[in-house]
Write an enzyme that holds these catalytic residues in place. Sequence first.
Site, short mmCIF file in Angstrom:
data_model
loop_
_atom_site.label_atom_id
_atom_site.label_comp_id
_atom_site.label_asym_id
_atom_site.label_seq_id
_atom_site.Cartn_x
_atom_site.Cartn_y
_atom_site.Cartn_z
N GLU A 335 0.83 -1.19 0.00
CA GLU A 335 0.00 0.00 0.00
C GLU A 335 0.87 1.26 0.00
O GLU A 335 1.81 1.37 0.79
CB GLU A 335 -0.92 0.03 1.22
CG GLU A 335 -1.86 -1.15 1.30
CD GLU A 335 -2.73 -1.12 2.55
OE1 GLU A 335 -3.77 -1.82 2.56
OE2 GLU A 335 -2.39 -0.40 3.53
N CYS A 336 0.55 2.18 -0.86
CA CYS A 336 1.14 3.51 -0.88
C CYS A 336 2.67 3.44 -0.88
O CYS A 336 3.27 3.10 -1.89
CB CYS A 336 0.61 4.33 0.30
SG CYS A 336 0.67 6.11 0.05
N GLY A 337 3.34 3.74 0.24
CA GLY A 337 4.80 3.69 0.27
C GLY A 337 5.34 2.33 -0.07
O GLY A 337 6.40 2.21 -0.72
N GLY A 425 -0.88 -1.10 -4.72
CA GLY A 425 -1.28 0.21 -5.22
C GLY A 425 -1.32 1.25 -4.13
O GLY A 425 -0.96 0.99 -2.98
#
Length: 451
Positions: A335-337, A425
């Site tokens: 997720e994200c980072g 993502g």
Amino acid sequence: MNYPRIMIAAANSGSGKTTITCGLLAALKNRGMTPCSFKCGPDYIDPMYHRNVLGIPAGNLDTFFTDDATTRWIFGEEYAGDISVIEGVMGLYDGVGGVEEIGSSYDLARALNCPIVLVINGKGAGKSLLALVKGFLAYDKYSLIKGVILNKTSESFGAILKPLIESELGIKYLGTLPDISDIGFESRHLGLFLPNEINDIKAQLCTLGEKVEEQIDLDEIISIASHALDLKKESMPENIHTLISNNKGNKVKLAVAYDEAFCFYYRENLKLLEKLGIEIAYFSPLRDDSLPKDISGILLGGGYPENHLDKLSGNVNMKNEIANAIKSGMPVMAECGGFMYLLEEVENIDKKSYRMASVLKGKAFYTGHLVRFGYAIIEKDKDEIKGHEFHYFDTDNNGIDYRAFKPSGSRSWECIHAINGGLVGFPHLYYLSNPGFVNKFVEAMKNYGGR
């Protein structure tokens, strides 16, 4: 069940909720009490202060993510000690899209029948503060607001306002915090600095707790919390109970990245995975040379990888192990980072690029503004899970396997790479919004079987 509880809410962001909440928790601990805490909404950092600095159990509750019964079950499941302090989000009535009640601090207080203490930034105002509080009381359909704290107001002026507040508004005046400029809750693009990044943070919170003890009516707050109406103890939701029963005997291990670069995890997500029979093995992409042994999956959470690009890029052994594991078919959630780390490169604020794990093609880069900010419903083939996005970086390869929808309005966008039974993502997912959705990742791990 009697769960002594109180919510610290505010008129708007920046009023001092986090400061008051941390000070209150510290003061309760100093009195020998055993508090627990919750954060309303999808924020990761505030609970980290409670857990990592004060040593207090802290979780997230959000009525956008979960229905009332599930929200109450989470609260009862995670309640520990003799009092709970719930920190609100934004302004008291600010929910989805800024105009809906769902997802707001007030909606959570309603679901938990939780008394509210309203924090007002009183700097530069006098009796007008009463008009402001009166307006909040007019919206309080369930009479949950029980008291008010005036932040950045002098103790002497607070004493003048006290009889007016209590006689005209019928709620308790609980004190002021006139000077907290020496407490270092500084912010940056994703919110507050992490606790480990602030010098002497424990000493500062100790001082804050002493100030709260001196200047806030702690006895009255404890009394308000103790007189909260009994709350029904909810049973485990049937869908979760069924999944747990179906996963008895699981013997799979999940490698979870956890260090200064990757530290954004909902406690509820990790607990659900454990309930589904997953053994969690933490590791550091910053410092470890290799992944934990005998794993069947990898979880890379969000955080601040952009602040550690040199170390992440330089840890070649770890990058190669992660890339080889995923290319061999190992399930992965990122997720994200964590997603940014799996790209070919990340470009920092100064336009310097660093090589990452190269599982996916593409580059992440700093935009200077929030990108696709807020709640989202992530959907594919009518199967959906709820989450949110909050990032200043973007990529040239966000994925096209799922579609995200804003819960209010008509905006939508493609997102997420579906890889080996997992999702990679920008969206942060709240697993309890659809446990069956997450169970697909668990099944993928079981099928992988530690190859």
